[in-house]
Each structure stands twice: as structure tokens, then as C-alpha cells.
Design a protein around this motif. Structure first.
Motif, short mmCIF file in Angstrom:
data_model
loop_
_atom_site.label_atom_id
_atom_site.label_comp_id
_atom_site.label_asym_id
_atom_site.label_seq_id
_atom_site.Cartn_x
_atom_site.Cartn_y
_atom_site.Cartn_z
N PHE A 155 0.81 -1.21 0.00
CA PHE A 155 0.00 0.00 0.00
C PHE A 155 0.85 1.27 0.00
O PHE A 155 0.37 2.35 0.33
CB PHE A 155 -0.96 -0.01 1.20
CG PHE A 155 -2.03 -1.04 1.06
CD1 PHE A 155 -3.15 -0.79 0.28
CD2 PHE A 155 -1.92 -2.27 1.67
CE1 PHE A 155 -4.13 -1.75 0.13
CE2 PHE A 155 -2.89 -3.24 1.53
CZ PHE A 155 -4.01 -2.98 0.75
N VAL B 279 -8.53 -2.25 7.62
CA VAL B 279 -9.05 -1.98 6.28
C VAL B 279 -8.03 -2.42 5.23
O VAL B 279 -8.39 -3.06 4.23
CB VAL B 279 -9.42 -0.49 6.12
CG1 VAL B 279 -9.70 -0.14 4.68
CG2 VAL B 279 -10.61 -0.15 7.00
N ASP B 280 -6.75 -2.09 5.44
CA ASP B 280 -5.71 -2.53 4.51
C ASP B 280 -5.67 -4.05 4.42
O ASP B 280 -5.54 -4.61 3.32
CB ASP B 280 -4.34 -2.01 4.94
CG ASP B 280 -4.12 -0.54 4.67
OD1 ASP B 280 -4.99 0.08 4.02
OD2 ASP B 280 -3.09 -0.01 5.11
N ASN B 281 -5.76 -4.71 5.55
CA ASN B 281 -5.73 -6.17 5.58
C ASN B 281 -6.91 -6.76 4.82
O ASN B 281 -6.76 -7.70 4.03
CB ASN B 281 -5.71 -6.66 7.03
CG ASN B 281 -5.32 -8.12 7.15
OD1 ASN B 281 -4.48 -8.60 6.40
ND2 ASN B 281 -5.92 -8.80 8.10
N LEU B 282 -8.08 -6.20 5.02
CA LEU B 282 -9.27 -6.66 4.31
C LEU B 282 -9.11 -6.44 2.80
O LEU B 282 -9.39 -7.35 2.01
CB LEU B 282 -10.51 -5.92 4.83
CG LEU B 282 -11.83 -6.27 4.15
CD1 LEU B 282 -12.18 -7.73 4.37
CD2 LEU B 282 -12.93 -5.36 4.67
N ALA B 283 -8.66 -5.27 2.41
CA ALA B 283 -8.47 -4.98 0.98
C ALA B 283 -7.45 -5.93 0.36
O ALA B 283 -7.66 -6.45 -0.74
CB ALA B 283 -8.05 -3.53 0.80
N PHE B 284 -6.36 -6.17 1.06
CA PHE B 284 -5.32 -7.05 0.55
C PHE B 284 -5.84 -8.46 0.33
O PHE B 284 -5.62 -9.06 -0.72
CB PHE B 284 -4.13 -7.06 1.51
CG PHE B 284 -3.00 -7.94 1.07
CD1 PHE B 284 -2.18 -7.55 0.03
CD2 PHE B 284 -2.76 -9.15 1.69
CE1 PHE B 284 -1.12 -8.35 -0.40
CE2 PHE B 284 -1.71 -9.96 1.29
CZ PHE B 284 -0.89 -9.56 0.24
N THR C 227 -9.00 -9.47 0.10
CA THR C 227 -10.14 -9.51 -0.81
C THR C 227 -9.67 -9.77 -2.23
O THR C 227 -10.34 -10.49 -2.98
CB THR C 227 -10.94 -8.20 -0.73
OG1 THR C 227 -11.45 -8.06 0.60
CG2 THR C 227 -12.09 -8.19 -1.69
N GLN C 228 -8.53 -9.23 -2.59
CA GLN C 228 -8.03 -9.47 -3.95
C GLN C 228 -7.76 -10.95 -4.18
O GLN C 228 -8.00 -11.47 -5.26
CB GLN C 228 -6.78 -8.63 -4.22
CG GLN C 228 -5.48 -9.31 -3.93
CD GLN C 228 -4.26 -8.43 -4.13
OE1 GLN C 228 -4.34 -7.22 -4.02
NE2 GLN C 228 -3.15 -9.03 -4.42
N SER D 298 -11.10 -12.73 -4.72
CA SER D 298 -11.59 -12.47 -6.07
C SER D 298 -10.85 -13.34 -7.08
O SER D 298 -11.45 -13.90 -8.00
CB SER D 298 -11.42 -11.00 -6.43
OG SER D 298 -12.20 -10.21 -5.60
#
Length: 119
Positions: free
Chosen positions: A51, A101-106, A108-109, A112
């Protein structure tokens, strides 16, 4: 806990909060361990390169701010600056939420990518 009568107890609680947040396996190296932590501090360290939130030494900028606020907060406990202490608490909470939030975003990729491969 921000009174003269409870100053010693408040300092102890503040130190415990720092230990719980940073973790017990970070070691004494500047910036902590790159691989041995288990809590917020380690998560932020692992994610900073993804990030663009590492400092010039490769340490998480979020971790640097969290440590700074814990240092400030301890001083506020010791000098009975309750309003400033609350501000440090709020800042630490916000920084830890950023790590989540960063952990969740990371991650989530990866979810997907996994879904795309198995549909």
C-alpha cells in the motif's frame, strides 16, 4: 484513571495496551521483526509495501505513528493531561482501523482471484 491517585495503575495499563497492540515477538530491532510478529504491528509491517506506506527504512508508517502515540500517551498519563490522552487513544484506534481496512483490501483481492479461477 487520569488522576494522581491512579497514575501508577494507568501507566501500567497503558504499557499493557502498547504490548498487546505491538505484540510480544517483535524483538528489539528498530521497526520490529519482519516475520515474527502476530498482531497489528506485524500486519501493518507486512502490508506497507503493498500500500506504499513504508518509510524510507522499510518500516510501516502506520506503526511509526502508533508507537509515537503510545509514547505521547504515556507522557499524558504521567502528567495528568486527560484530554490529550483521549486524543492519543482516538488516534491509535483510527490507525488500527486503517490496518484492518488494509488487511481486508489485501485479502479480498485473493478471494476475487480464487473465485475467478473456480467459476
Amino acid at each position: 484513571a487520569c488522576t494522581a491517585k491512579k497514575q501508577q495503575q494507568a501507566s501500567s495499563f497503558w504499557d499493557r495496551a502498547a504490548a498487546i497492540t505491538i505484540g510480544w515477538a517483535e524483538g528489539a530491532s528498530e521497526g520490529g521483526s519482519d516475520t515474527d510478529g502476530h498482531l497489528f504491528f506485524q500486519i501493518a509491517q507486512e502490508l506497507c509495501e503493498h500500500f506504499d506506506s513504508c518509510d524510507e527504512n522499510g518500516h510501516s508508517k502506520i506503526n511509526n505513528l502508533v508507537v509515537e502515540e503510545f509514547i505521547n500517551g504515556l507522557q499524558y498519563v504521567r502528567t495528568f493531561q486527560c484530554d490529550r490522552l483521549q486524543s492519543s487513544i482516538d488516534t491509535i484506534a483510527t490507525l488500527l482501523q486503517a490496518v484492518l481496512v488494509d488487511n481486508l483490501a489485501f485479502h479480498t483481492q485473493f478471494a476475487s482471484d480464487f473465485d475467478d479461477m473456480h467459476c
